[in-house]
Design a protein around this motif. Structure first.
Motif, PDB file in Angstrom:
ATOM      1  N   LEU A   9       0.666  -1.239  -0.025  1.00 21.58           N
ATOM      2  CA  LEU A   9       0.115   0.025   0.011  1.00 21.58           C
ATOM      3  C   LEU A   9       0.803   1.254  -0.030  1.00 21.58           C
ATOM      4  O   LEU A   9       1.846   1.393   0.936  1.00 21.58           O
ATOM      5  CB  LEU A   9      -0.998   0.115   1.150  1.00 21.58           C
ATOM      6  N   ALA A  10       0.642   2.045  -1.186  1.00 19.90           N
ATOM      7  CA  ALA A  10       1.544   3.385  -1.040  1.00 19.90           C
ATOM      8  C   ALA A  10       0.541   4.381  -1.356  1.00 19.90           C
ATOM      9  O   ALA A  10       0.591   5.079  -2.546  1.00 19.90           O
ATOM     10  CB  ALA A  10       2.427   3.332  -2.270  1.00 19.90           C
ATOM     11  N   GLY A  11      -0.577   4.412  -0.766  1.00 20.40           N
ATOM     12  CA  GLY A  11      -1.594   5.614  -0.786  1.00 20.40           C
ATOM     13  C   GLY A  11      -1.725   6.515   0.076  1.00 20.40           C
ATOM     14  O   GLY A  11      -2.906   7.167  -0.027  1.00 20.40           O
ATOM     15  N   TYR A  47       2.264  -6.390  -6.157  1.00 22.27           N
ATOM     16  CA  TYR A  47       1.546  -5.431  -6.656  1.00 22.27           C
ATOM     17  C   TYR A  47       1.484  -4.017  -5.960  1.00 22.27           C
ATOM     18  O   TYR A  47       1.769  -4.220  -4.479  1.00 22.27           O
ATOM     19  CB  TYR A  47       0.036  -5.752  -6.549  1.00 22.27           C
ATOM     20  N   ILE A  48       1.730  -2.982  -6.353  1.00 21.23           N
ATOM     21  CA  ILE A  48       1.509  -1.793  -5.548  1.00 21.23           C
ATOM     22  C   ILE A  48       0.368  -1.196  -5.807  1.00 21.23           C
ATOM     23  O   ILE A  48      -0.221  -0.635  -7.078  1.00 21.23           O
ATOM     24  CB  ILE A  48       2.665  -0.839  -6.221  1.00 21.23           C
ATOM     25  N   LEU A  49      -0.585  -0.923  -4.783  1.00 25.14           N
ATOM     26  CA  LEU A  49      -1.723  -0.038  -4.856  1.00 25.14           C
ATOM     27  C   LEU A  49      -1.503   1.298  -4.429  1.00 25.14           C
ATOM     28  O   LEU A  49      -1.181   1.695  -3.449  1.00 25.14           O
ATOM     29  CB  LEU A  49      -3.016  -0.497  -3.897  1.00 25.14           C
ATOM     30  N   THR A  50      -1.698   2.356  -5.282  1.00 29.81           N
ATOM     31  CA  THR A  50      -1.669   3.446  -5.324  1.00 29.81           C
ATOM     32  C   THR A  50      -2.622   4.600  -6.187  1.00 29.81           C
ATOM     33  O   THR A  50      -2.838   4.157  -7.181  1.00 29.81           O
ATOM     34  CB  THR A  50      -0.046   3.900  -5.416  1.00 29.81           C
ATOM     35  N   PRO A  51      -2.585   5.723  -5.825  1.00 32.15           N
ATOM     36  CA  PRO A  51      -3.458   6.698  -6.758  1.00 32.15           C
ATOM     37  C   PRO A  51      -2.484   7.323  -7.550  1.00 32.15           C
ATOM     38  O   PRO A  51      -2.646   7.978  -8.577  1.00 32.15           O
ATOM     39  CB  PRO A  51      -4.095   7.584  -5.740  1.00 32.15           C
TER      40      PRO A  51
END
Length: 193
Positions: A9-11, A47-51
Motif C-alpha cells: 500500500l502506497a496511497g 502489486y503496488i496499490l496507489t493513486p
C-alpha cells in the motif's frame, strides 16, 4: 508456497512525515523500493496499490504491477479490499510502504508455515500482548466477503475486522519487533538507523 502475492500500500497522505514516505530514503534507498525488493524475493507477484502510479516508476522495475487506488484516503483496510478484488492468489501478503527493516528470512519462514494454517483461518498476523500488526500480515482471498460486509456497514479498521473473523497470531520476537518498525515521522526514521 506458490499461491501467494504481495500487495504494497502506497496511497497514504504521509502528513506526519511531511513528504511522500514511499520516496523517503533509508540508507540511500527509497523505503518503497526496499519493501518491494523483499516482497519480490518472497512471493510470485508484487502489486503496488496507489493513486499515483507515475510517481514511483523511476524507482521500481519497469514490469512492476500497479493497481490504481480508486478511492484514496479510506485507509489500509479499504486498500486491502481493493487489492483483493483484483488479485486472485490464495494468499495476499499485505505490506505498508514504510517498513524499511523487513527481513526476507522471517517473511519466508512465515510463508512456509502458511501451508499448515487451517482453512477456517482468514488472516495470519503478527500480534503482541496488546496490538495486531496488520500491515505486515497474510490474508486469504476468501476474506473478501467479510471485508465487503464490514466496509458496507461503516467499518474501517483491522481491529474491527479481526473481532469478526478467525485470525492466527504470529508471535513477535525482538527480531520481529525490530522488523515491524514503521516510519510515519522523521523521528521514526531516525530510530530505524
Amino acid at each position: 508456497m506458490k499461491n501467494i502475492s504481495a500487495l504494497i500500500l502506497a496511497g497514504g497522505k504521509s502528513s506526519r512525515m511531511g513528504r511522500d514516505k514511499a520516496l523517503v530514503c533509508y540508507q540511500g534507498k527509497p523505503m518503497l523500493k526496499r519493501v518491494y525488493e523483499v516482497a519480490q524475493e518472497c512471493t510470485q507477484e508484487v502489486y503496488i496499490l496507489t493513486p499515483w502510479c507515475d510517481r514511483y516508476k523511476h524507482i521500481l522495475p519497469s514490469d512492476c504491477n500497479y493497481l490504481t487506488e480508486s478511492q484514496s484516503g479510506n485507509g489500509p483496510l479499504y486498500g486491502l479490499y481493493q487489492g483483493l478484488k483484483q488479485i486472485s492468489t490464495q494468499w495476499i501478503l499485505l505490506l505498508a510502504c514504510d517498513l524499511p527493516l523487513l527481513k526476507t528470512k522471517i517473511i519466508q519462514k512465515w510463508i512456509n508455515d502458511l501451508e499448515q494454517v487451517h482453512e477456517e483461518i482468514l488472516a495470519v498476523v503478527p500480534h503482541n500482548s496488546v496490538n495486531w500488526e496488520p500491515m505486515c500480515g497474510f490474508y486469504r482471498h476468501h476474506i473478501l466477503p467479510e471485508l465487503q460486509s464490514l466496509i458496507q456497514t461503516g467499518g474501517h479498521s483491522f481491529q474491527e475486522c479481526f473481532s469478526d473473523i478467525k485470525v492466527q497470531a504470529l508471535s513477535i520476537t525482538p527480531e520481529v519487533k525490530l522488523m515491524l518498525h514503521n516510519c510515519n515521522t522523521p523521528e521514526d526514521l531516525n530510530k530505524a538507523f
